[in-house]
Design a protein around this motif. Structure first.
Motif, PDB file in Angstrom:
ATOM      1  N   GLU A  11       0.814  -1.227   0.000  1.00 55.32           N
ATOM      2  CA  GLU A  11       0.000   0.000   0.000  1.00 55.32           C
ATOM      3  C   GLU A  11       0.847   1.276   0.000  1.00 55.32           C
ATOM      4  OE1 GLU A  11      -2.131  -3.475   1.115  1.00 55.32           O
ATOM      5  OE2 GLU A  11      -0.411  -2.616   2.165  1.00 55.32           O
ATOM      6  N   ASP A  12       2.145   1.165   0.263  1.00 62.40           N
ATOM      7  CA  ASP A  12       3.047   2.323   0.221  1.00 62.40           C
ATOM      8  C   ASP A  12       3.415   2.729  -1.199  1.00 62.40           C
ATOM      9  OD1 ASP A  12       3.273   2.445   3.040  1.00 62.40           O
ATOM     10  OD2 ASP A  12       4.956   1.030   3.036  1.00 62.40           O
ATOM     11  N   THR A  13       3.201   1.839  -2.148  1.00 65.73           N
ATOM     12  CA  THR A  13       3.715   2.042  -3.497  1.00 65.73           C
ATOM     13  C   THR A  13       3.240   3.329  -4.165  1.00 65.73           C
ATOM     14  OG1 THR A  13       3.851  -0.347  -3.687  1.00 65.73           O
ATOM     15  CG2 THR A  13       4.121   0.897  -5.692  1.00 65.73           C
ATOM     16  N   PRO A  14       1.954   3.699  -4.110  1.00 59.60           N
ATOM     17  CA  PRO A  14       1.572   4.958  -4.770  1.00 59.60           C
ATOM     18  C   PRO A  14       2.369   6.167  -4.262  1.00 59.60           C
ATOM     19  CG  PRO A  14      -0.383   3.673  -4.277  1.00 59.60           C
ATOM     20  CD  PRO A  14       0.776   2.986  -3.590  1.00 59.60           C
ATOM     21  N   ALA A  15       2.562   6.251  -2.960  1.00 59.42           N
ATOM     22  CA  ALA A  15       3.333   7.371  -2.407  1.00 59.42           C
ATOM     23  C   ALA A  15       4.796   7.288  -2.838  1.00 59.42           C
ATOM     24  CB  ALA A  15       3.224   7.396  -0.887  1.00 59.42           C
ATOM     25  N   CYS A  16       5.332   6.076  -2.940  1.00 58.44           N
ATOM     26  CA  CYS A  16       6.721   5.901  -3.365  1.00 58.44           C
ATOM     27  C   CYS A  16       6.904   6.336  -4.817  1.00 58.44           C
ATOM     28  CB  CYS A  16       7.160   4.451  -3.182  1.00 58.44           C
ATOM     29  SG  CYS A  16       7.342   3.935  -1.461  1.00 58.44           S
ATOM     30  N   VAL A  17       5.950   6.005  -5.668  1.00 59.39           N
ATOM     31  CA  VAL A  17       6.027   6.398  -7.069  1.00 59.39           C
ATOM     32  C   VAL A  17       6.034   7.925  -7.186  1.00 59.39           C
ATOM     33  CG1 VAL A  17       4.781   6.407  -9.275  1.00 59.39           C
ATOM     34  CG2 VAL A  17       5.054   4.271  -8.000  1.00 59.39           C
ATOM     35  N   ASN A  26      18.341  12.373 -10.028  1.00 62.49           N
ATOM     36  CA  ASN A  26      17.915  11.079 -10.547  1.00 62.49           C
ATOM     37  C   ASN A  26      16.419  10.819 -10.354  1.00 62.49           C
ATOM     38  OD1 ASN A  26      18.558   8.754 -11.957  1.00 62.49           O
ATOM     39  ND2 ASN A  26      19.041   7.597 -10.126  1.00 62.49           N
ATOM     40  N   ALA A  27      15.622  11.864 -10.518  1.00 68.16           N
ATOM     41  CA  ALA A  27      14.163  11.717 -10.411  1.00 68.16           C
ATOM     42  C   ALA A  27      13.636  10.906 -11.586  1.00 68.16           C
ATOM     43  CB  ALA A  27      13.500  13.093 -10.385  1.00 68.16           C
ATOM     44  N   PHE A  28      12.654  10.075 -11.306  1.00 64.32           N
ATOM     45  CA  PHE A  28      12.013   9.260 -12.339  1.00 64.32           C
ATOM     46  C   PHE A  28      10.525   9.522 -12.306  1.00 64.32           C
ATOM     47  CE2 PHE A  28      15.876   7.021 -12.854  1.00 64.32           C
ATOM     48  CZ  PHE A  28      15.768   6.175 -13.945  1.00 64.32           C
ATOM     49  N   SER A  29       9.961   9.917 -13.436  1.00 60.89           N
ATOM     50  CA  SER A  29       8.518  10.105 -13.549  1.00 60.89           C
ATOM     51  C   SER A  29       7.852   8.744 -13.642  1.00 60.89           C
ATOM     52  CB  SER A  29       8.196  10.925 -14.797  1.00 60.89           C
ATOM     53  OG  SER A  29       8.549  10.167 -15.952  1.00 60.89           O
ATOM     54  N   GLY A  65      10.870   9.119   2.502  1.00 61.39           N
ATOM     55  CA  GLY A  65      12.012   8.428   1.924  1.00 61.39           C
ATOM     56  C   GLY A  65      11.793   6.934   1.949  1.00 61.39           C
ATOM     57  N   TYR A  66      12.568   6.238   1.130  1.00 64.93           N
ATOM     58  CA  TYR A  66      12.473   4.780   1.115  1.00 64.93           C
ATOM     59  C   TYR A  66      13.720   4.181   0.499  1.00 64.93           C
ATOM     60  CZ  TYR A  66      10.900   5.570  -3.709  1.00 64.93           C
ATOM     61  OH  TYR A  66      10.798   5.979  -5.014  1.00 64.93           O
ATOM     62  N   CYS A  67      13.904   2.887   0.771  1.00 69.81           N
ATOM     63  CA  CYS A  67      14.978   2.121   0.165  1.00 69.81           C
ATOM     64  C   CYS A  67      14.464   0.703  -0.073  1.00 69.81           C
ATOM     65  CB  CYS A  67      16.201   2.090   1.080  1.00 69.81           C
ATOM     66  SG  CYS A  67      17.642   1.263   0.373  1.00 69.81           S
ATOM     67  N   PHE A  68      14.734   0.175  -1.268  1.00 70.43           N
ATOM     68  CA  PHE A  68      14.329  -1.174  -1.643  1.00 70.43           C
ATOM     69  C   PHE A  68      15.504  -1.901  -2.284  1.00 70.43           C
ATOM     70  CE2 PHE A  68      10.277   1.040  -1.612  1.00 70.43           C
ATOM     71  CZ  PHE A  68       9.414   0.114  -1.049  1.00 70.43           C
ATOM     72  N   VAL A  78      16.825   1.011  -5.219  1.00 67.06           N
ATOM     73  CA  VAL A  78      16.514   2.433  -5.128  1.00 67.06           C
ATOM     74  C   VAL A  78      16.613   2.918  -3.683  1.00 67.06           C
ATOM     75  CG1 VAL A  78      14.016   2.043  -4.914  1.00 67.06           C
ATOM     76  CG2 VAL A  78      14.835   4.231  -5.802  1.00 67.06           C
ATOM     77  N   LEU A  79      17.133   4.121  -3.546  1.00 66.40           N
ATOM     78  CA  LEU A  79      17.126   4.873  -2.290  1.00 66.40           C
ATOM     79  C   LEU A  79      16.683   6.272  -2.682  1.00 66.40           C
ATOM     80  CD1 LEU A  79      17.771   5.421   0.708  1.00 66.40           C
ATOM     81  CD2 LEU A  79      20.151   5.767   0.028  1.00 66.40           C
ATOM     82  N   ALA A  80      15.567   6.721  -2.140  1.00 65.85           N
ATOM     83  CA  ALA A  80      15.024   8.016  -2.543  1.00 65.85           C
ATOM     84  C   ALA A  80      14.535   8.791  -1.331  1.00 65.85           C
ATOM     85  CB  ALA A  80      13.872   7.818  -3.530  1.00 65.85           C
ATOM     86  N   LEU A  81      14.777  10.096  -1.352  1.00 69.99           N
ATOM     87  CA  LEU A  81      14.340  10.995  -0.280  1.00 69.99           C
ATOM     88  C   LEU A  81      13.749  12.261  -0.875  1.00 69.99           C
ATOM     89  CD1 LEU A  81      17.415  11.085   2.140  1.00 69.99           C
ATOM     90  CD2 LEU A  81      15.244   9.957   2.548  1.00 69.99           C
ATOM     91  N   MET A  82      12.775  12.814  -0.163  1.00 64.38           N
ATOM     92  CA  MET A  82      12.303  14.150  -0.516  1.00 64.38           C
ATOM     93  C   MET A  82      13.442  15.127  -0.226  1.00 64.38           C
ATOM     94  SD  MET A  82       9.252  13.942  -1.713  1.00 64.38           S
ATOM     95  CE  MET A  82       8.624  15.606  -1.610  1.00 64.38           C
TER      96      MET A  82
END
Length: 150
Positions: A11-17, A26-29, A65-68, A78-82
């Motif tokens: 359920e976190d996926t929409p927010a992660c996208v 390295n932003a990805f649309s 933020g997240y890391c997978f 992926v490691l991504a942060l606002m």
């Protein structure tokens, strides 16, 4: 700032996208993710079946933020942060949580790809944490770094 960390759930996926498109570097649309074979559905399924374990950082009920990582290969995917949450130790904590998970899976080596340009933040970030160059590059020209687990 109070950051909470927990395992990622489908359920976190929409927010992660959405977050992935808002990162500083390295932003990805959504479209670029889809071109790379990553859709909302595929990401959710991979979290659900355990093939893409990860952790999220949350403040005020929002994922910041997240890391997978890919369980089968040991790749940190992926490691991504606002942007407002950079340089606060959140990325390091998220990465360490995933590394610890992978250690329990019995992996001896993890790897990731990151920019080979020293001016890009990820270049120094990973090296500072002990990741080393393999001397190889992926098909996008990013350098492959590895991390040896004890």
């Amino acid at each position: 700032m109070t950051i909470a960390y927990r395992r990622a759930v489908p359920e976190d996926t929409p927010a992660c996208v959405v977050l992935r498109g808002r990162t500083r570097e390295n932003a990805f649309s959504v479209e670029r993710l889809a071109e790379a074979g990553v859709t909302l559905e595929s990401w959710q399924a991979a979290i659900a079946d355990g093939s893409l374990p990860g952790h999220v950082a949350i403040e005020g009920g929002q994922i910041v933020g997240y890391c997978f990582g890919e369980r089968e290969t040991g790749e940190i995917a992926v490691l991504a942060l606002m942007p407002d949450y950079e340089e606060k130790g959140i990325g390091r904590t998220l990465l360490n949580l995933v590394v610890a998970d992978f250690e329990t899976f019995g992996l001896a080596r993890l790897f990731l790809s990151c920019s080979s340009d020293p001016a890009v933040r990820s270049y120094g970030f990973y090296r500072h944490l002990g990741w080393t160059s393999t001397g190889s590059f992926d098909d996008r020209g990013d350098e492959i770094l590895e991390y040896r687990l004890s």
